[in-house]
Write a protein that holds these residues in place. Structure first.
Motif, short mmCIF file in Angstrom:
data_model
loop_
_atom_site.label_atom_id
_atom_site.label_comp_id
_atom_site.label_asym_id
_atom_site.label_seq_id
_atom_site.Cartn_x
_atom_site.Cartn_y
_atom_site.Cartn_z
N MET A 110 0.37 25.13 -49.60
CA MET A 110 0.75 24.35 -48.42
C MET A 110 -0.10 24.71 -47.21
SD MET A 110 4.89 23.83 -48.35
CE MET A 110 5.15 25.46 -47.67
N LEU A 111 -0.30 25.99 -46.99
CA LEU A 111 -1.06 26.45 -45.83
C LEU A 111 -2.53 26.04 -45.93
CD1 LEU A 111 0.52 30.00 -45.51
CD2 LEU A 111 0.87 28.07 -43.94
N ARG A 112 -3.07 26.08 -47.14
CA ARG A 112 -4.46 25.69 -47.34
C ARG A 112 -4.65 24.20 -47.07
NH1 ARG A 112 -4.87 27.95 -51.78
NH2 ARG A 112 -4.35 26.21 -53.16
N ARG A 113 -3.73 23.38 -47.56
CA ARG A 113 -3.84 21.94 -47.30
C ARG A 113 -3.75 21.64 -45.81
NH1 ARG A 113 -0.12 21.77 -51.44
NH2 ARG A 113 1.52 21.13 -49.99
N ARG A 114 -2.86 22.33 -45.14
CA ARG A 114 -2.70 22.11 -43.70
C ARG A 114 -3.95 22.52 -42.95
NH1 ARG A 114 2.00 21.11 -40.96
NH2 ARG A 114 2.03 21.57 -38.73
#
Length: 227
Positions: A115-119
């Protein structure tokens, strides 16, 4: 170091989980009551939140709804194993992902990192120019959306879905395409999740009728793009 907020009334969970998270440069803070968690979100910056469904004061669903009133922070909900309805309700209320209890800490970290990488990728991608359509504008740099001149508040997952459709408007994206983009290849495929997010997004974009469903194929953005 990215900061994660855990809201779970199991006081024995936070300490060991925080130690494990440190291996992956994630700093975990625990709140054992929803009121304390909401106060922390108002006062401090966090990069993601983990919510248990079974909580005192209010359940995780009501807590998720409260957070979503003014915060698009990525949210993972911890649900009872096998409780599909918990997953559906959580996603309908704006959660970005779910993980059944009991869980393996490494899987929780993997979900968070995804999730953090996509954001992060969305915020620094090269395609920073505003995407403009009839009645709809999408600003990837600011992660903002306006519908007929009015700002629309979207969750992180809703924005990612809309941006994906808008970046190649007219193309039909299958449910698998969308799941792989929104939740990563390591996530279990859960087609119902796509339908839920699309339904939420459609409602927020009303009265525009811009997301078309092609039976047995997927979804596409059906708006004329402006120069």
């Amino acid at each position: 170091m990215q900061r994660i907020l855990l809201i779970d009334d199991d006081e024995q969970l936070g300490g060991p989980l925080a130690s494990y998270f440190q291996r992956y440069e994630l700093a975990l803070t625990q709140a054992v009551k929803p009121s304390a968690g909401l106060a922390l979100l108002r006062e401090e910056h966090f990069d993601a939140a983990i919510l248990d469904v079974m909580l005192p004061e209010m359940d995780g669903f009501e807590l998720c709804r409260s957070i979503r009133k003014d915060n698009d922070i990525p949210i993972i909900m911890l649900t009872a194993r096998g409780e599909v309805m918990d997953r559906v309700v959580g996603l309908e209320l704006g959660a970005d992902d779910y993980l059944p209890k009991p869980f393996e800490p490494r899987e929780l970290v993997a979900r968070l990192q995804s999730m953090l990488r996509r954001r992060s990728n969305s915020q620094v991608q090269d395609t920073q120019n505003e995407l403009r359509f009839e009645g709809l504008s999408i600003d990837p740099a600011r992660r903002s959306v306006t519908r007929q001149g009015e700002a629309v508040e979207l969750t992180g997952t809703e924005f990612e879905l809309l941006h994906m459709l808008a970046s190649d408007s007219g193309r039909v994206f299958s449910r698998d395409d969308i799941l792989n983009h929104l939740r990563g290849h390591e996530a279990d495929l859960y087609s119902r999740a796509v339908d839920i997010v699309v339904s939420r997004l459609r409602k927020k974009l009303e009265p525009l009728d811009c997301i078309k469903t092609l039976r047995n194929a997927g979804y596409s953005l059906a708006l004329r793009r402006l120069p």
